[in-house]
Design an enzyme around this catalytic site. Structure first.
Site, mmCIF file in Angstrom:
data_model
loop_
_atom_site.group_PDB
_atom_site.id
_atom_site.type_symbol
_atom_site.label_atom_id
_atom_site.label_comp_id
_atom_site.label_asym_id
_atom_site.label_seq_id
_atom_site.Cartn_x
_atom_site.Cartn_y
_atom_site.Cartn_z
ATOM 1 N N SER A 120 6.202 -6.438 -2.726
ATOM 2 C CA SER A 120 5.416 -6.506 -1.459
ATOM 3 C C SER A 120 4.080 -5.649 -1.502
ATOM 4 O O SER A 120 3.837 -4.830 -2.089
ATOM 5 C CB SER A 120 6.358 -5.690 -0.421
ATOM 6 O OG SER A 120 6.326 -4.315 -0.770
ATOM 7 N N ASP A 121 3.270 -6.207 -0.464
ATOM 8 C CA ASP A 121 1.896 -5.257 -0.220
ATOM 9 C C ASP A 121 2.639 -4.132 0.359
ATOM 10 O O ASP A 121 3.905 -4.010 0.695
ATOM 11 C CB ASP A 121 1.008 -6.145 0.819
ATOM 12 C CG ASP A 121 -0.389 -5.224 0.607
ATOM 13 O OD1 ASP A 121 -0.568 -4.251 0.090
ATOM 14 O OD2 ASP A 121 -1.282 -5.997 1.122
ATOM 15 N N TRP A 122 2.043 -2.757 0.465
ATOM 16 C CA TRP A 122 2.411 -1.461 0.383
ATOM 17 C C TRP A 122 2.826 -1.424 1.948
ATOM 18 O O TRP A 122 1.849 -1.439 2.911
ATOM 19 C CB TRP A 122 1.462 -0.471 0.240
ATOM 20 C CG TRP A 122 1.724 -0.043 -1.378
ATOM 21 C CD1 TRP A 122 1.657 1.195 -1.561
ATOM 22 C CD2 TRP A 122 1.989 -0.767 -2.448
ATOM 23 N NE1 TRP A 122 1.858 1.505 -2.963
ATOM 24 C CE2 TRP A 122 2.130 0.364 -3.789
ATOM 25 C CE3 TRP A 122 1.909 -2.046 -2.878
ATOM 26 C CZ2 TRP A 122 2.517 -0.225 -4.931
ATOM 27 C CZ3 TRP A 122 2.253 -2.428 -4.308
ATOM 28 C CH2 TRP A 122 2.496 -1.433 -5.053
#
Length: 817
Positions: free
Chosen positions: A241-243
């Site tokens: 995932s993106d953060w």
């Protein structure tokens, strides 16, 4: 050669099968809780080690123009290459591969196994705030440059995560926006670079984006991730995932998300194990995700018993030399009346605040800290025999992070006031996230931080000091307390917006050039502020004396009159181009346009260097002798600029995106309405949209001048291979980017008027004739059929044109397919 390739494929296949056997054996030894913990990450940048299966901790780091490592600090500097827009402007996948090899070298030096790059979202609108971090408005060019970059990084044994999957093309409300677009638009534009890179570079990772696509968040998008990415395309890497993008334990797992970052408090970990035990998720789904993570670990060499993909890394690369080469190859000369190149003894007036304090990279997660920065003033001073300098006008009247002249450190104290650790700061901007803290410091023990040190002014006058961030601050300069108070939460939806927002001036102090003073900004932490992860973020800001702008412009004009050539450097600022927000206009900040006009009126030999990562309006472009786009040129930009201005090297770049005014730009909507952003333009973005609108940009896609001339002599097509013969008819050696565009001979309103079908770079000496050979991809003749949900080959007649840009065609032929 074919037999050798077959033997190589056979060996690689045997090694891959051996790695898979190790992965399966390791997976079989793990219990549910351990598997769930592995998918959650252990901190900001890494996954946990599992000694019982011989798995070391896997470390990730931001890119894409350098490798920051796990600490946001200048103590361990990083090579800073030019911006991705600059790399794409080279139109050279092989150069992108070399850049990737260098970044793999940097990653290995810093103990990083996976680089969080490249960004291959498209330049849908010129207002996109993160425009500088993506390559191009064209999916084919984006895919070609991205393929070279991924191949280079992974040839060094370091993984990549191609991002942000998918349609993450603007920053406004990026966490929540629901982007609405048809499957045809997805397939032909926004998915296309990802598909090309998966097919041609086999990346080991993909990063899914914050945004929602057609009602489903990307971390839960089972169709796009499991059916398209993994199913149709055969992607076998890990999906991270993106953060802070992951939101749903079962939704993300079923949507194909392998790792939720950052850890350990995510939707995975204990929550995932509990979901399996409650019957809400299948352990086999957890196994699929763990298998992908273990496969990545095996590939990068941190799983015992598994031979890594790369056992012999490429030869060491000189990072500074490559940064300089990429910069000069990326510079795009969009106008030249003949003033360039300059003689070394030319009397030059160098003008612009950005000539002294160059902006070499964009803001946000792309930020790294190089060991040195060569500004245009540095580079030209070393190369020119006669040079004067004038500020002209500063692009910003807003306080920025304390930088030039400051020597700072961060002192950490506990509740009793005892020092528990210290860290150096490259500027007054402090951003410690997760465990990114000085040695010996924990978030639990940390009670206050003091940014302290000295400031040596570069000029006398009233210096403004201030803060950016939330909570209590005590600001002291030269023994005087300028501010002692609390900055409350305003209208921001979260504290990060306050951190990236406008700084606040707290007071002015009269200082003397060259006389150092003590400075301090004390910040007691407010534990009540709700942060999405453990973080400390605030900034000590500064602005030098503000002189009368008319007087500064007058000084620049006087310098220009006394010179043979005036070189004006104009630039954007971190408040114009950065991650976290989109732009509202394309104008140069401050009175830089006024400076250019005034200087050009005083000296007809005015050269303007545009230091921006993405398009800006150039209203004076026809009134100056030359315009050179330098992008964000990386740490060696000043020396590269000298190379090009004095003719030691040719400006090699071509535009990877269209440059024009916001008034004429066809696609400008980046702000959602009621949480939704409809891509109503369909497949018409970039030059496709300019063509459809019948509008003329300032400079078209693919445009760029070198220092020699080229004649296109012929074009021939045999099967799917186009051969174009070109001759260097100028007086200097040079490199030409031969561009091929397809146009249906029978216009179709549902299709673009023309599109890039291929390109090749060739070099030649004066008078020399060379051939550019370009393979025409089958996809260039296909569209996505939404009825059959498949690619449809469009038979018919096409004009294939070869030339120097989208609008500068030199030779053409007709194809029937």
């Amino acid at each position: 050669m074919a037999n050798q390739a077959n033997r190589t494929d056979q060996v690689d296949g045997e090694r891959a099968r051996a790695r898979e056997a190790v992965v399966e054996a390791a997976l079989g030894k793990l219990d549910l809780d351990t598997k769930a913990r592995l998918l959650a990450g252990q901190d900001m940048w890494s996954l946990p080690e599992i000694p019982e299966i011989g798995l070391a901790s896997l470390v990730m780091s931001d890119g894409p123009i350098g490798v920051r490592g796990v600490r946001w600090t200048a103590d361990d500097p990083s090579i800073a290459l030019p911006s991705p827009t600059a790399l794409a402007a080279t139109w050279d996948p092989e150069l992108a591969r070399r850049a990737g090899e260098l970044l793999a070298q940097e990653a290995r030096r810093k103990g990083v196994h996976v680089l969080l790059a490249p960004t291959v979202n498209l330049h849908r609108s010129p207002l996109g705030g993160r425009h500088f971090e993506a390559y191009s408005e064209d999916p084919y060019l984006t895919g070609a440059i991205g393929t070279g970059y991924v191949r280079g990084v992974q040839s060094g044994g370091v993984g990549t995560t191609v991002k942000h999957f998918v349609a993450n093309d603007a920053e406004t409300d990026r966490f929540t926006v629901n982007n609405l677009l048809s499957e045809r638009v997805l397939r032909e534009l926004y998915l296309a670079p990802f598909e090309a890179i998966v097919a041609n570079a086999h990346p080991w990772g993909i990063m899914t984006a914050y945004n929602t696509v057609n009602g489903t968040t990307m971390t839960e998008h089972r169709y796009l991730v499991n059916e398209v990415l993994r199913g149709e395309w055969g992607f076998d890497g890990f999906n991270v995932s993106d953060w802070m993008a992951a939101r749903s334990t079962t939704g993300d797992l079923k949507g194909g998300l392998d790792v939720a970052m950052p850890g350990p408090q995510t939707v995975y970990g204990p929550a995932l194990a509990a979901a399996v035990r409650a019957g809400e998720a299948e352990e086999s789904e957890v196994d699929d995700a763990v298998r992908n993570v273990l496969r990545l670990a095996a590939r990068v060499g941190i799983l015992d018993g598994a031979e890594p993909v790369v056992t012999e890394v490429p030869a060491e690369i000189d990072g500074e030399a490559l940064a300089r080469e990429i910069a000069r190859r990326a510079f795009v000369l969009v106008r030249n009346s003949g003033v360039l190149p300059l003689r070394s003894d030319t009397r030059i007036a160098l003008i612009g605040a950005a000539a002294r304090d160059a902006r070499v990279l964009g803001g946000g997660s792309a930020t790294v800290f190089p060991s040195r920065i060569v500004s245009p003033l540095d580079g030209l001073s070393a190369a020119a025999t006669s040079l004067t300098y004038a500020v002209g006008a500063d692009p910003s009247d807003e306080l920025g992070p304390a930088d030039k002249g400051f020597e700072l450190r961060a002192v950490c104290r506990d509740a009793d006031g005892t020092v528990i650790g210290e860290g150096s700061l490259p500027s007054g901007q402090l951003q410690w996230m997760g465990d990114d803290l000085p040695d010996g410091v924990t978030h639990e023990a940390l009670h206050s931080i003091e940014i302290t040190g000295t400031f040596t002014p570069r000029e006398s006058g009233d210096h403004a000091f201030g803060t950016r961030g939330l909570g209590a601050f005590t600001l002291t300069v030269d023994g005087t307390v300028l501010y002692d108070g609390v900055q409350p939460m305003g209208d921001e939806s979260d504290p990060f917006e306050a951190f990236f927002g406008a700084p606040l001036e707290r007071g002015k102090v009269a200082l003397t050039e060259g006389v150092p003073v003590e400075v301090s900004l004390l910040h007691p932490l407010d534990k009540s502020l709700a942060m999405p992860l453990p973080a400390v973020m605030f900034t000590f800001t500064h602005l030098g004396p503000r002189r009368d702008e008319d007087a500064l412009i007058a000084e620049a004009v006087e310098a220009a009159r006394d010179a043979e050539v005036a070189v004006v450097v104009v630039a954007t600022t971190e408040r114009v181009e950065s991650e976290g927000f989109d732009r509202t206009d394309l104008r140069l900040p401050g009175r830089q346009d006024d400076v250019v006009r005034a200087v050009a009126a005083a000296n007809p030999n005015t050269v303007v260097v545009v230091n921006s990562g993405s398009p800006v309006e150039l209203p004076w472009r026809d009134d100056v002798a030359a315009v050179l786009l330098s992008w964000f040129p990386g740490q060696e930009g000043g020396d590269a600029l000298a190379d090009v201005l004095f003719g030691a090297e040719e400006p090699g770049g071509r535009l990877p995106t269209t440059w024009g005014s916001l008034t004429d730009a066809p696609v400008t909507q980046v702000t959602p309405t009621d949480g939704e952003l409809a891509y109503t333009e369909g497949v018409f973005i970039g030059y496709r949209a300019w063509d459809k609108a019948g509008a003329t940009p300032a400079y078209p896609f693919g445009h760029g001048l070198g220092y020699t001339d080229w004649t296109y002599e012929s074009i021939e097509v045999t099967g799917t291979t186009a051969t174009i013969r070109v001759r260097n008819t100028g007086e200097r050696p040079g490199r030409e980017v031969v561009q091929l565009y397809l146009s249906p001979t029978e216009p179709d309103a549902a299709r673009p008027e023309r599109w890039l079908a291929g390109f090749a770079g060739v070099g030649a000496a004066p008078g020399e004739s060379v051939e550019a050979v370009v393979e025409l991809p089958r996809r260039a003749f296909e569209i996505w059929d939404e009825h059959t949900r498949s690619w449809s080959h469009q038979a018919g007649s096409y004009e294939l044109s070869a030339g120097r840009s989208l609008t500068d065609h030199r030779v053409s032929t007709t194809l029937t397919v």
